[in-house]
Design an enzyme around this catalytic site. Structure first.
Site, mmCIF file in Angstrom:
data_model
loop_
_atom_site.group_PDB
_atom_site.id
_atom_site.type_symbol
_atom_site.label_atom_id
_atom_site.label_comp_id
_atom_site.label_asym_id
_atom_site.label_seq_id
_atom_site.Cartn_x
_atom_site.Cartn_y
_atom_site.Cartn_z
ATOM 1 N N LYS A 10 -24.105 5.408 -26.872
ATOM 2 C CA LYS A 10 -23.728 6.855 -26.424
ATOM 3 C C LYS A 10 -23.825 6.758 -24.830
ATOM 4 O O LYS A 10 -24.484 6.234 -24.206
ATOM 5 C CB LYS A 10 -24.802 7.787 -27.129
ATOM 6 N N ASP A 136 -33.276 9.563 -29.679
ATOM 7 C CA ASP A 136 -31.936 9.518 -29.683
ATOM 8 C C ASP A 136 -31.446 9.153 -31.046
ATOM 9 O O ASP A 136 -30.221 9.274 -31.364
ATOM 10 C CB ASP A 136 -31.573 8.713 -28.895
#
Length: 289
Positions: A10, A136
């Site tokens: 990401k 995350d």
């Protein structure tokens, strides 16, 4: 029986830190999107009641320090699973890079073991479990593009960003996220406009996305590691439309729409930096098979 799962990296298009919470974590608002740079996680059923991590990357731990190990352990304990698993992690995402490689491996392990062990959990349930592993992991369970709040576990789905290239460059250093947060001065920082970035994505407005990238952790990491600032300057000089450090760094990414400029930046950085990638944003959420 084996299950193969893709674990994409990401990037943070926007990252803001609001305050330090009573639990010691920081309250954040982030806009994250997955990119087409991914590890490959292969899960194989073991009759022995154990978790085995295999990786040929010397920076990847093969014990409880590994987030994928923690993901498997959490599922085993929560759902009384008596079978084991061998987790083979083929790394492509650089380690300690601000790209959530370890978190994505853990999220892929959750999704894959849900299938391998026939647990029947939903993505929402897997994301909730992921929040117990790392900030995350919840986002990485879903993938796609999202606004994340809280510690990063409160996820609001967003549309895919405008189509573009992402050029990533990581110097040969690691950055401690804990140290970056410890050095963060919450007074007097310039906060990025999360709302404007959300609008830019919702309106598929590439120019506005470029105008609104921001990361409050960047100044801390740039002071600790001047080479990160040098990469930023090189990307700007080669013609990226927007340049930002991802997460706590040290990876820097630039975005462009045109193939010719992507090639110019990619080739220019390869002589300057250890690890350089040119990829697309993925934009779409994961689904459970």
């Amino acid at each position: 029986m084996k299950v193969l799962v893709k674990a994409p990296a990401k990037i943070n298009l926007s990252l803001d830190v609001l305050y330090k919470r009573p639990d010691g974590f920081h309250e954040v608002e982030m806009i994250m999107t997955t990119i087409d740079l991914a590890d490959r996680v292969e899960l194989a059923l073991l009759e022995q009641d154990k978790i085995q991590i295999i990786s040929h990357n010397r920076y990847v731990p093969d014990d409880q320090r590994n987030l994928a190990y923690q993901a498997a352990q959490l599922l085993k304990e929560r759902f009384q699973v008596k079978k084991g698993v061998q987790i083979l992690i083929e790394k492509t995402i650089p380690v300690a890079a601000g790209l959530a490689g370890g978190s994505s491996d853990a999220a892929a392990t959750l999704r894959g073991l849900n299938k391998l062990w026939n647990l029947g959990l939903t993505l929402d349930e897997l994301a909730s479990l992921g929040s117990e592993i790392g900030s995350d992991v919840s986002f990485c369970v879903y993938g796609g593009t999202a606004l994340a709040k809280g510690r990063g576990e409160m996820i609001t789905d967003l549309p895919a960003p405008p189509t573009c290239w992402v050029i990533l460059a990581k110097p040969f250093i690691g950055v401690s996220t804990a140290e970056v947060y410890r050095r963060l001065d919450l007074n007097g920082m310039n906060h990025p406009s999360i709302n404007e970035m959300v609008k830019a994505i919702q309106h598929n407005d590439y120019h506005s996305v470029c105008e609104n990238v921001g990361n409050v952790l960047e100044d801390v990491t740039l002071k600790l590691h001047p080479e990160v600032a040098q990469i930023k300057e090189q990307m700007k000089r080669f013609g990226a439309d927007a340049v930002l450090m991802s997460g706590s760094g040290p990876t820097v990414f630039g975005i462009v729409q045109h193939d010719s400029r992507m090639h110019r930046i990619y080739n220019g950085l390869r002589g300057f930096c250890d690890q350089v990638f040119a990829v697309r944003m993925l934009g779409e959420r994961h689904t459970l098979d």
